[in-house]
Design a protein around this motif. Structure first.
Motif, PDB file in Angstrom:
ATOM      1  N   PHE A  74      17.857   3.955 -14.460  1.00  0.00           N
ATOM      2  CA  PHE A  74      17.216   4.324 -14.533  1.00  0.00           C
ATOM      3  C   PHE A  74      16.017   4.196 -14.515  1.00  0.00           C
ATOM      4  O   PHE A  74      15.909   3.468 -15.083  1.00  0.00           O
ATOM      5  N   PHE A  75      15.000   4.947 -14.082  1.00  0.00           N
ATOM      6  CA  PHE A  75      14.287   4.741 -13.978  1.00  0.00           C
ATOM      7  C   PHE A  75      12.865   5.525 -14.483  1.00  0.00           C
ATOM      8  O   PHE A  75      12.711   6.644 -14.521  1.00  0.00           O
ATOM      9  N   LEU A  76      12.413   5.223 -16.061  1.00  0.00           N
ATOM     10  CA  LEU A  76      11.017   5.970 -16.579  1.00  0.00           C
ATOM     11  C   LEU A  76       9.844   5.034 -16.323  1.00  0.00           C
ATOM     12  O   LEU A  76       9.412   4.113 -16.809  1.00  0.00           O
ATOM     13  N   PHE A  77       9.202   6.257 -15.351  1.00  0.00           N
ATOM     14  CA  PHE A  77       7.421   5.821 -15.043  1.00  0.00           C
ATOM     15  C   PHE A  77       6.846   6.666 -16.335  1.00  0.00           C
ATOM     16  O   PHE A  77       6.459   7.720 -16.806  1.00  0.00           O
ATOM     17  N   LEU A  78       6.139   5.858 -17.550  1.00  0.00           N
ATOM     18  CA  LEU A  78       4.843   6.010 -18.250  1.00  0.00           C
ATOM     19  C   LEU A  78       3.796   5.883 -17.259  1.00  0.00           C
ATOM     20  O   LEU A  78       3.240   5.054 -17.216  1.00  0.00           O
ATOM     21  N   SER A  79       3.208   6.562 -17.358  1.00  0.00           N
ATOM     22  CA  SER A  79       1.494   7.083 -16.864  1.00  0.00           C
ATOM     23  C   SER A  79       0.565   8.242 -16.888  1.00  0.00           C
ATOM     24  O   SER A  79       0.872   9.271 -16.441  1.00  0.00           O
ATOM     25  N   GLN A  80       0.080   7.500 -17.768  1.00  0.00           N
ATOM     26  CA  GLN A  80      -1.688   8.912 -18.711  1.00  0.00           C
ATOM     27  C   GLN A  80      -1.576   9.792 -17.319  1.00  0.00           C
ATOM     28  O   GLN A  80      -1.729  11.440 -17.354  1.00  0.00           O
ATOM     29  N   SER A  81      -2.403   8.954 -15.988  1.00  0.00           N
ATOM     30  CA  SER A  81      -2.740  10.236 -14.956  1.00  0.00           C
ATOM     31  C   SER A  81      -1.590  10.305 -14.269  1.00  0.00           C
ATOM     32  O   SER A  81      -1.761  11.767 -13.140  1.00  0.00           O
ATOM     33  N   GLY A  82      -0.274   9.708 -13.922  1.00  0.00           N
ATOM     34  CA  GLY A  82       0.368   9.613 -13.023  1.00  0.00           C
ATOM     35  C   GLY A  82      -0.186   9.390 -11.418  1.00  0.00           C
ATOM     36  O   GLY A  82       0.150  10.207 -10.420  1.00  0.00           O
ATOM     37  N   GLU A  83      -1.194   9.064 -11.401  1.00  0.00           N
ATOM     38  CA  GLU A  83      -1.919   8.406  -9.671  1.00  0.00           C
ATOM     39  C   GLU A  83      -1.742   6.858 -10.040  1.00  0.00           C
ATOM     40  O   GLU A  83      -2.245   6.314  -8.826  1.00  0.00           O
ATOM     41  N   THR A  84      -1.202   5.937 -11.146  1.00  0.00           N
ATOM     42  CA  THR A  84      -1.421   4.890 -10.915  1.00  0.00           C
ATOM     43  C   THR A  84      -0.936   3.981  -9.529  1.00  0.00           C
ATOM     44  O   THR A  84       0.621   4.638  -9.357  1.00  0.00           O
ATOM     45  N   ALA A  85      -1.310   3.157  -8.104  1.00  0.00           N
ATOM     46  CA  ALA A  85      -0.903   2.949  -7.660  1.00  0.00           C
ATOM     47  C   ALA A  85       0.681   1.569  -7.578  1.00  0.00           C
ATOM     48  O   ALA A  85       1.489   2.182  -6.688  1.00  0.00           O
ATOM     49  N   ASP A  86       0.006   0.951  -8.494  1.00  0.00           N
ATOM     50  CA  ASP A  86       0.826   0.183  -9.144  1.00  0.00           C
ATOM     51  C   ASP A  86       2.219   0.451  -9.131  1.00  0.00           C
ATOM     52  O   ASP A  86       3.954   0.390  -8.782  1.00  0.00           O
ATOM     53  N   SER A  87       2.347   1.871 -10.088  1.00  0.00           N
ATOM     54  CA  SER A  87       3.946   2.140 -10.652  1.00  0.00           C
ATOM     55  C   SER A  87       4.288   3.595  -9.795  1.00  0.00           C
ATOM     56  O   SER A  87       5.322   3.139  -9.117  1.00  0.00           O
ATOM     57  N   ARG A  88       3.240   3.774  -8.722  1.00  0.00           N
ATOM     58  CA  ARG A  88       3.918   4.597  -7.287  1.00  0.00           C
ATOM     59  C   ARG A  88       4.396   3.824  -6.478  1.00  0.00           C
ATOM     60  O   ARG A  88       5.350   4.301  -5.839  1.00  0.00           O
ATOM     61  N   GLN A  89       4.275   2.391  -6.198  1.00  0.00           N
ATOM     62  CA  GLN A  89       4.955   1.977  -5.396  1.00  0.00           C
ATOM     63  C   GLN A  89       6.282   1.452  -5.735  1.00  0.00           C
ATOM     64  O   GLN A  89       7.213   1.549  -4.892  1.00  0.00           O
ATOM     65  N   VAL A  90       6.105   1.068  -6.736  1.00  0.00           N
ATOM     66  CA  VAL A  90       7.745   1.053  -7.039  1.00  0.00           C
ATOM     67  C   VAL A  90       8.138   2.005  -7.269  1.00  0.00           C
ATOM     68  O   VAL A  90       9.340   2.258  -6.835  1.00  0.00           O
ATOM     69  N   VAL A 119       8.512   4.712  -4.841  1.00  0.00           N
ATOM     70  CA  VAL A 119       8.697   5.098  -4.012  1.00  0.00           C
ATOM     71  C   VAL A 119       9.819   4.033  -3.096  1.00  0.00           C
ATOM     72  O   VAL A 119      10.798   4.007  -2.571  1.00  0.00           O
ATOM     73  N   LYS A 120       9.807   3.134  -3.413  1.00  0.00           N
ATOM     74  CA  LYS A 120      10.920   1.878  -3.509  1.00  0.00           C
ATOM     75  C   LYS A 120      12.138   2.821  -3.932  1.00  0.00           C
ATOM     76  O   LYS A 120      13.462   2.288  -3.543  1.00  0.00           O
ATOM     77  N   ILE A 121      12.231   2.435  -5.550  1.00  0.00           N
ATOM     78  CA  ILE A 121      13.415   2.468  -6.336  1.00  0.00           C
ATOM     79  C   ILE A 121      14.437   4.275  -5.651  1.00  0.00           C
ATOM     80  O   ILE A 121      15.660   4.198  -5.249  1.00  0.00           O
ATOM     81  N   LYS A 122      13.434   5.167  -5.119  1.00  0.00           N
ATOM     82  CA  LYS A 122      13.799   6.372  -4.098  1.00  0.00           C
ATOM     83  C   LYS A 122      14.240   6.327  -2.900  1.00  0.00           C
ATOM     84  O   LYS A 122      15.267   6.628  -3.214  1.00  0.00           O
ATOM     85  N   LYS A 123      13.961   4.990  -2.315  1.00  0.00           N
ATOM     86  CA  LYS A 123      14.723   4.534  -1.376  1.00  0.00           C
ATOM     87  C   LYS A 123      16.512   4.371  -1.457  1.00  0.00           C
ATOM     88  O   LYS A 123      17.295   4.197  -0.982  1.00  0.00           O
ATOM     89  N   GLN A 124      16.329   3.559  -2.972  1.00  0.00           N
ATOM     90  CA  GLN A 124      18.272   3.648  -3.243  1.00  0.00           C
ATOM     91  C   GLN A 124      18.631   4.076  -3.657  1.00  0.00           C
ATOM     92  O   GLN A 124      19.638   4.262  -4.742  1.00  0.00           O
ATOM     93  N   ASN A 125      17.549   5.687  -3.808  1.00  0.00           N
ATOM     94  CA  ASN A 125      17.958   7.092  -4.872  1.00  0.00           C
ATOM     95  C   ASN A 125      19.009   7.252  -5.839  1.00  0.00           C
ATOM     96  O   ASN A 125      19.813   7.496  -6.805  1.00  0.00           O
TER      97      ASN A 125
END
Ligand code: F6R
Length: 359
Positions: A97-113, A115-121
Protein backbone atom coordinates in the motif's frame (compact mmCIF):
# COMPACT_ATOMS: atom_id res chain seq x y z
CA UNK A 1 -0.83 37.84 5.41
CA UNK A 2 2.01 37.88 7.88
CA UNK A 3 0.18 40.28 10.18
CA UNK A 4 2.51 41.45 12.92
CA UNK A 5 5.18 38.88 11.99
CA UNK A 6 8.41 39.72 10.21
CA UNK A 7 8.29 36.44 8.31
CA UNK A 8 5.94 33.65 7.34
CA UNK A 9 8.33 31.13 8.85
CA UNK A 10 7.93 32.54 12.36
CA UNK A 11 4.17 32.88 11.90
CA UNK A 12 3.91 29.27 10.75
CA UNK A 13 6.04 28.03 13.65
CA UNK A 14 3.69 29.84 16.02
CA UNK A 15 0.58 28.41 14.35
CA UNK A 16 1.51 24.81 15.11
CA UNK A 17 -0.47 24.30 18.35
CA UNK A 18 -3.59 25.71 16.65
CA UNK A 19 -3.07 23.49 13.60
CA UNK A 20 -2.81 20.46 15.87
CA UNK A 21 -6.08 21.38 17.60
CA UNK A 22 -7.77 21.84 14.22
CA UNK A 23 -6.59 18.39 13.15
CA UNK A 24 -7.97 16.87 16.38
CA UNK A 25 -11.31 18.59 15.78
CA UNK A 26 -11.46 17.60 12.13
CA UNK A 27 -10.58 13.96 12.54
CA UNK A 28 -11.98 12.96 15.94
CA UNK A 29 -15.13 13.38 17.95
CA UNK A 30 -15.70 13.58 21.67
CA UNK A 31 -16.06 9.78 22.02
CA UNK A 32 -12.63 9.37 20.54
CA UNK A 33 -13.97 7.99 17.25
CA UNK A 34 -11.84 8.80 14.23
CA UNK A 35 -13.47 10.33 11.25
CA UNK A 36 -11.76 8.79 8.21
CA UNK A 37 -13.01 6.69 5.31
CA UNK A 38 -13.77 3.11 6.36
CA UNK A 39 -13.16 2.02 2.78
CA UNK A 40 -9.60 3.35 3.11
CA UNK A 41 -9.17 1.30 6.28
CA UNK A 42 -10.47 -1.84 4.53
CA UNK A 43 -7.86 -1.39 1.80
CA UNK A 44 -5.12 -0.82 4.36
CA UNK A 45 -6.06 -3.91 6.37
CA UNK A 46 -5.54 -6.03 3.27
CA UNK A 47 -2.00 -4.77 2.75
CA UNK A 48 1.07 -6.54 4.12
CA UNK A 49 3.45 -3.57 3.90
CA UNK A 50 3.17 0.16 3.84
CA UNK A 51 5.48 2.17 1.58
CA UNK A 52 5.74 5.81 2.58
CA UNK A 53 6.99 7.86 -0.37
CA UNK A 54 8.18 11.44 0.13
CA UNK A 55 10.97 14.00 -0.21
CA UNK A 56 12.76 16.40 2.12
CA UNK A 57 10.93 17.35 5.27
CA UNK A 58 7.96 15.18 4.31
CA UNK A 59 10.34 12.21 4.16
CA UNK A 60 11.39 13.03 7.72
CA UNK A 61 7.73 13.12 8.78
CA UNK A 62 7.41 9.72 7.10
CA UNK A 63 10.19 8.34 9.31
CA UNK A 64 8.25 9.33 12.43
CA UNK A 65 5.23 7.74 10.72
CA UNK A 66 7.13 4.46 10.46
CA UNK A 67 7.37 4.28 14.27
CA UNK A 68 3.67 5.11 14.60
CA UNK A 69 2.42 2.59 12.05
CA UNK A 70 4.71 -0.23 13.11
CA UNK A 71 3.87 0.13 16.79
CA UNK A 72 0.16 0.78 16.46
CA UNK A 73 -0.80 -1.35 13.46
CA UNK A 74 1.79 -4.15 13.28
CA UNK A 75 2.22 -3.50 9.56
CA UNK A 76 5.86 -3.30 8.43
CA UNK A 77 6.73 0.08 6.92
CA UNK A 78 9.38 1.19 4.45
CA UNK A 79 9.97 4.90 4.12
CA UNK A 80 11.46 5.70 0.75
CA UNK A 81 12.86 8.77 -0.96
CA UNK A 82 10.72 9.47 -3.98
CA UNK A 83 13.71 10.43 -6.12
CA UNK A 84 15.41 7.09 -5.45
CA UNK A 85 12.40 4.83 -5.36
CA UNK A 86 11.10 5.83 -8.77
CA UNK A 87 14.09 4.40 -10.57
CA UNK A 88 15.34 1.78 -8.12
CA UNK A 89 12.20 0.00 -7.12
CA UNK A 90 12.97 -2.47 -4.32
CA UNK A 91 11.35 -5.85 -4.43
CA UNK A 92 7.83 -5.13 -3.24
CA UNK A 93 5.79 -7.21 -0.84
CA UNK A 94 2.83 -9.21 -2.15
CA UNK A 95 0.24 -6.59 -1.12
CA UNK A 96 1.85 -3.17 -0.91
CA UNK A 97 0.00 0.00 0.00
CA UNK A 98 1.48 3.36 -0.98
CA UNK A 99 1.26 6.43 1.19
CA UNK A 100 2.41 9.69 -0.42
CA UNK A 101 3.34 12.46 1.99
CA UNK A 102 3.56 15.89 0.36
CA UNK A 103 2.78 19.34 1.68
CA UNK A 104 2.27 20.76 -1.81
CA UNK A 105 0.96 17.63 -3.50
CA UNK A 106 3.01 18.69 -6.53
CA UNK A 107 6.46 17.19 -5.98
CA UNK A 108 7.51 15.65 -9.31
CA UNK A 109 9.69 12.97 -7.72
CA UNK A 110 6.70 11.69 -5.75
CA UNK A 111 4.35 11.95 -8.68
CA UNK A 112 6.47 9.76 -10.93
CA UNK A 113 6.29 7.03 -8.28
CA UNK A 114 2.52 7.39 -8.10
CA UNK A 115 2.21 7.09 -11.88
CA UNK A 116 4.27 3.88 -11.81
CA UNK A 117 2.47 2.16 -8.96
CA UNK A 118 -0.93 3.05 -10.42
CA UNK A 119 0.00 1.14 -13.56
CA UNK A 120 0.38 -1.90 -11.30
CA UNK A 121 -3.00 -1.20 -9.70
CA UNK A 122 -1.55 -0.79 -6.23
CA UNK A 123 -3.71 1.19 -3.79
CA UNK A 124 -2.57 4.68 -2.80
CA UNK A 125 -3.26 7.45 -0.32
CA UNK A 126 -1.97 11.02 -0.41
CA UNK A 127 -1.61 13.04 2.76
CA UNK A 128 -1.28 16.66 1.65
CA UNK A 129 -2.02 20.23 2.55
CA UNK A 130 -3.49 21.11 -0.85
CA UNK A 131 -6.90 19.69 -1.68
CA UNK A 132 -6.87 19.87 -5.47
CA UNK A 133 -3.18 19.09 -5.92
CA UNK A 134 -1.91 16.59 -8.47
CA UNK A 135 -1.00 13.91 -5.93
CA UNK A 136 -4.37 14.30 -4.29
CA UNK A 137 -6.31 14.03 -7.56
CA UNK A 138 -4.36 11.03 -8.78
CA UNK A 139 -4.24 8.86 -5.65
CA UNK A 140 -7.15 6.62 -4.63
CA UNK A 141 -7.61 8.41 -1.31
CA UNK A 142 -6.66 11.75 0.24
CA UNK A 143 -6.31 12.99 3.80
CA UNK A 144 -5.83 16.72 4.21
CA UNK A 145 -3.47 18.36 6.69
CA UNK A 146 -5.69 21.38 7.39
CA UNK A 147 -2.57 23.37 8.23
CA UNK A 148 -3.58 26.43 6.22
CA UNK A 149 -1.32 27.68 3.41
CA UNK A 150 2.38 27.18 4.13
CA UNK A 151 4.13 30.13 2.50
CA UNK A 152 7.68 29.99 3.89
CA UNK A 153 9.84 27.73 1.76
CA UNK A 154 11.16 25.90 4.81
CA UNK A 155 8.44 23.56 5.99
CA UNK A 156 7.46 23.70 9.67
CA UNK A 157 3.75 23.35 10.33
CA UNK A 158 3.29 20.84 7.51
CA UNK A 159 5.86 18.57 9.18
CA UNK A 160 4.02 18.48 12.49
CA UNK A 161 0.63 18.25 10.77
CA UNK A 162 1.82 15.25 8.78
CA UNK A 163 2.92 13.48 11.95
CA UNK A 164 -0.45 14.24 13.59
CA UNK A 165 -2.49 12.90 10.66
CA UNK A 166 -0.27 9.80 10.47
CA UNK A 167 -0.90 9.17 14.17
CA UNK A 168 -4.67 9.36 13.69
CA UNK A 169 -4.58 7.03 10.72
CA UNK A 170 -2.34 4.58 12.62
CA UNK A 171 -4.68 4.63 15.62
CA UNK A 172 -7.72 4.09 13.39
CA UNK A 173 -6.11 1.25 11.48
CA UNK A 174 -4.60 -0.38 14.58
CA UNK A 175 -7.96 -0.26 16.34
CA UNK A 176 -9.68 -1.81 13.33
CA UNK A 177 -7.04 -4.56 13.41
CA UNK A 178 -7.66 -5.01 17.16
CA UNK A 179 -4.03 -4.29 18.04
CA UNK A 180 -3.69 -3.86 21.80
CA UNK A 181 -1.14 -1.01 21.55
CA UNK A 182 -3.61 0.94 19.39
CA UNK A 183 -6.46 0.34 21.81
CA UNK A 184 -4.38 1.75 24.64
CA UNK A 185 -3.11 4.74 22.68
CA UNK A 186 -5.35 7.72 23.47
CA UNK A 187 -4.46 9.67 20.36
CA UNK A 188 -6.84 12.55 21.09
CA UNK A 189 -5.38 13.03 24.55
CA UNK A 190 -1.78 12.68 23.37
CA UNK A 191 -2.27 15.16 20.54
CA UNK A 192 -3.77 17.74 22.87
CA UNK A 193 -0.89 17.23 25.30
CA UNK A 194 1.44 17.74 22.34
CA UNK A 195 -0.32 20.99 21.44
CA UNK A 196 0.21 22.22 25.00
CA UNK A 197 3.82 21.05 24.96
CA UNK A 198 4.43 22.85 21.66
CA UNK A 199 3.04 26.03 23.14
CA UNK A 200 5.31 25.74 26.16
CA UNK A 201 8.30 25.60 23.80
CA UNK A 202 7.04 28.51 21.70
CA UNK A 203 6.63 30.52 24.90
CA UNK A 204 10.38 30.03 25.50
CA UNK A 205 11.20 31.89 22.29
CA UNK A 206 13.37 34.54 23.97
CA UNK A 207 15.41 31.95 25.76
CA UNK A 208 15.66 29.84 22.59
CA UNK A 209 16.92 32.87 20.66
CA UNK A 210 19.66 33.28 23.28
CA UNK A 211 20.60 29.62 22.89
CA UNK A 212 20.68 30.07 19.10
CA UNK A 213 23.07 32.97 19.53
CA UNK A 214 25.29 31.07 21.93
CA UNK A 215 25.43 27.86 19.91
CA UNK A 216 25.02 28.66 16.22
CA UNK A 217 25.53 32.28 15.16
CA UNK A 218 29.30 32.10 14.78
CA UNK A 219 29.57 28.51 13.66
CA UNK A 220 30.23 26.91 10.30
CA UNK A 221 28.93 23.49 11.24
CA UNK A 222 26.57 21.81 13.70
CA UNK A 223 25.57 18.26 14.59
CA UNK A 224 22.30 16.84 15.83
CA UNK A 225 22.15 13.40 17.43
CA UNK A 226 19.50 11.12 18.86
CA UNK A 227 18.19 7.57 18.77
CA UNK A 228 14.96 6.18 17.37
CA UNK A 229 12.63 9.09 16.74
CA UNK A 230 15.41 11.27 18.17
CA UNK A 231 17.55 10.27 15.18
CA UNK A 232 14.74 11.14 12.77
CA UNK A 233 14.31 14.47 14.55
CA UNK A 234 18.03 15.09 14.11
CA UNK A 235 17.70 14.75 10.34
CA UNK A 236 14.91 17.30 10.23
CA UNK A 237 16.58 19.73 12.65
CA UNK A 238 19.76 19.66 10.54
CA UNK A 239 17.83 20.22 7.32
CA UNK A 240 16.10 23.32 8.75
CA UNK A 241 19.41 24.83 9.84
CA UNK A 242 20.96 24.16 6.43
CA UNK A 243 18.06 25.57 4.46
CA UNK A 244 17.58 28.91 6.13
CA UNK A 245 20.78 29.57 8.11
CA UNK A 246 23.20 28.15 5.49
CA UNK A 247 25.15 26.40 8.22
CA UNK A 248 26.60 23.02 7.44
CA UNK A 249 24.55 20.72 9.66
CA UNK A 250 24.19 16.95 9.94
CA UNK A 251 21.83 14.66 11.78
CA UNK A 252 23.18 11.38 13.10
CA UNK A 253 22.06 8.31 14.95
CA UNK A 254 23.79 9.04 18.25
CA UNK A 255 25.58 5.68 18.38
CA UNK A 256 26.90 6.09 14.86
CA UNK A 257 28.90 9.27 15.45
CA UNK A 258 31.82 7.40 16.98
CA UNK A 259 32.11 5.24 13.85
CA UNK A 260 33.76 8.03 11.94
CA UNK A 261 32.12 11.42 12.12
CA UNK A 262 33.39 12.13 15.62
CA UNK A 263 36.66 13.01 13.83
CA UNK A 264 34.97 16.30 12.91
CA UNK A 265 34.30 17.36 16.49
CA UNK A 266 36.60 20.23 17.47
CA UNK A 267 36.73 22.71 20.32
CA UNK A 268 33.27 24.39 20.51
CA UNK A 269 31.59 22.42 17.70
CA UNK A 270 27.88 22.57 18.56
CA UNK A 271 26.16 19.23 19.12
CA UNK A 272 22.45 19.11 19.90
CA UNK A 273 21.27 15.87 21.49
CA UNK A 274 17.65 14.71 21.68
CA UNK A 275 17.04 12.70 24.84
CA UNK A 276 13.48 11.74 24.04
CA UNK A 277 13.33 7.97 24.42
CA UNK A 278 13.54 6.20 27.80
CA UNK A 279 15.11 2.96 26.65
CA UNK A 280 18.05 4.70 24.93
CA UNK A 281 18.44 7.81 27.10
CA UNK A 282 21.53 6.50 28.94
CA UNK A 283 23.21 5.45 25.72
CA UNK A 284 22.59 8.82 24.14
CA UNK A 285 24.03 10.51 27.22
CA UNK A 286 27.16 8.34 26.87
CA UNK A 287 27.47 9.58 23.30
CA UNK A 288 27.15 13.12 24.64
CA UNK A 289 30.09 12.40 26.98
CA UNK A 290 32.13 11.21 24.01
CA UNK A 291 31.69 14.48 22.14
CA UNK A 292 32.07 16.59 25.29
CA UNK A 293 35.46 15.05 25.94
CA UNK A 294 36.50 16.16 22.42
CA UNK A 295 35.53 19.73 23.16
CA UNK A 296 31.98 19.88 21.74
CA UNK A 297 29.55 22.49 23.00
CA UNK A 298 26.52 20.37 23.82
CA UNK A 299 22.87 21.41 23.99
CA UNK A 300 20.39 18.84 25.29
CA UNK A 301 16.68 18.75 24.50
CA UNK A 302 15.06 16.26 26.87
CA UNK A 303 11.67 15.06 27.99
CA UNK A 304 10.89 15.85 31.63
CA UNK A 305 11.00 12.23 32.86
CA UNK A 306 14.51 11.84 31.39
CA UNK A 307 15.92 15.22 32.41
CA UNK A 308 19.35 15.86 33.92
CA UNK A 309 20.02 19.05 35.90
CA UNK A 310 22.03 20.85 33.22
CA UNK A 311 19.82 20.12 30.20
CA UNK A 312 19.15 23.35 28.30
CA UNK A 313 15.61 22.59 27.13
CA UNK A 314 13.02 20.29 28.64
CA UNK A 315 9.42 19.63 27.67
CA UNK A 316 6.54 17.91 29.49
CA UNK A 317 5.99 14.16 29.14
CA UNK A 318 3.84 12.86 26.31
CA UNK A 319 3.85 9.57 24.41
CA UNK A 320 7.26 8.89 22.86
CA UNK A 321 5.45 8.24 19.60
CA UNK A 322 4.34 11.86 19.51
CA UNK A 323 7.00 13.79 21.41
CA UNK A 324 8.73 14.68 18.12
CA UNK A 325 5.89 17.20 17.68
CA UNK A 326 7.24 19.11 20.67
CA UNK A 327 10.96 18.37 20.45
CA UNK A 328 11.25 19.75 16.91
CA UNK A 329 9.97 23.24 17.87
CA UNK A 330 13.16 24.66 19.42
CA UNK A 331 15.20 23.49 16.43
CA UNK A 332 12.85 25.25 14.00
CA UNK A 333 13.41 28.37 16.08
CA UNK A 334 17.21 27.85 16.09
CA UNK A 335 17.11 27.87 12.29
CA UNK A 336 14.89 30.95 12.20
CA UNK A 337 16.92 33.03 14.68
CA UNK A 338 20.27 32.07 13.14
CA UNK A 339 19.02 32.97 9.66
CA UNK A 340 17.71 36.32 10.91
CA UNK A 341 20.97 37.13 12.66
CA UNK A 342 22.85 36.42 9.46
CA UNK A 343 20.59 38.69 7.45
CA UNK A 344 19.27 35.84 5.30
CA UNK A 345 15.91 35.91 3.58
CA UNK A 346 14.15 33.55 5.98
CA UNK A 347 11.07 32.88 3.85
CA UNK A 348 12.86 32.58 0.51
CA UNK A 349 16.25 30.99 1.12
CA UNK A 350 18.72 31.03 -1.75
CA UNK A 351 18.53 28.26 -4.35
CA UNK A 352 15.27 26.80 -3.01
CA UNK A 353 11.71 26.62 -4.34
CA UNK A 354 8.59 25.85 -2.36
CA UNK A 355 7.57 22.95 -4.49
CA UNK A 356 9.95 21.08 -6.69
CA UNK A 357 8.18 20.22 -9.91
CA UNK A 358 11.16 18.75 -11.77
CA UNK A 359 12.63 15.29 -11.17
C1 F6R B 1 12.04 21.50 3.64
C2 F6R B 1 11.25 21.58 2.42
C3 F6R B 1 11.44 20.54 1.37
C4 F6R B 1 10.11 19.84 1.10
C5 F6R B 1 10.23 18.85 -0.05
C6 F6R B 1 8.95 18.08 -0.27
O1 F6R B 1 11.80 22.55 4.49
O2 F6R B 1 10.41 22.44 2.30
O3 F6R B 1 12.42 19.62 1.76
O4 F6R B 1 9.73 19.20 2.28
O5 F6R B 1 10.58 19.54 -1.22
O6 F6R B 1 7.89 18.94 -0.57
P1 F6R B 1 6.39 18.44 -0.48
O7 F6R B 1 6.12 18.09 0.92
O8 F6R B 1 5.57 19.61 -0.97
O9 F6R B 1 6.29 17.24 -1.38
Amino acid sequence: SKGAYDSYMLKEIDEQPAVLRRIIQTYTNINGDINMSSELIERLIQSDRLYIVAAGTSYHAGLIGKSLFEQLTDIPVEVVLASEFGYHLPKLSAHPFFLFLSQSGETADSRQVLVKIKKQNYPSLTITNVADSTLSREADYTLLLHAGPEIAVASTKAYTAQIAVESLLAKFLGTAKKIEAARQFDVRQELSLAATGMQSMIDEKDYISKLAKKYFYNQRTAFFIGRGNGYYLSLEAALKLKEVSYLHAEGFAAGELKHGTIALIEQDTPVVAFVTEAKTADHTRSNVQEVLSRGAKVLIISQENLVHPNDQLTFPVISELLNPLVAIIPTQLFAYFTAKARGNNVDQPRNLAKSVTVE
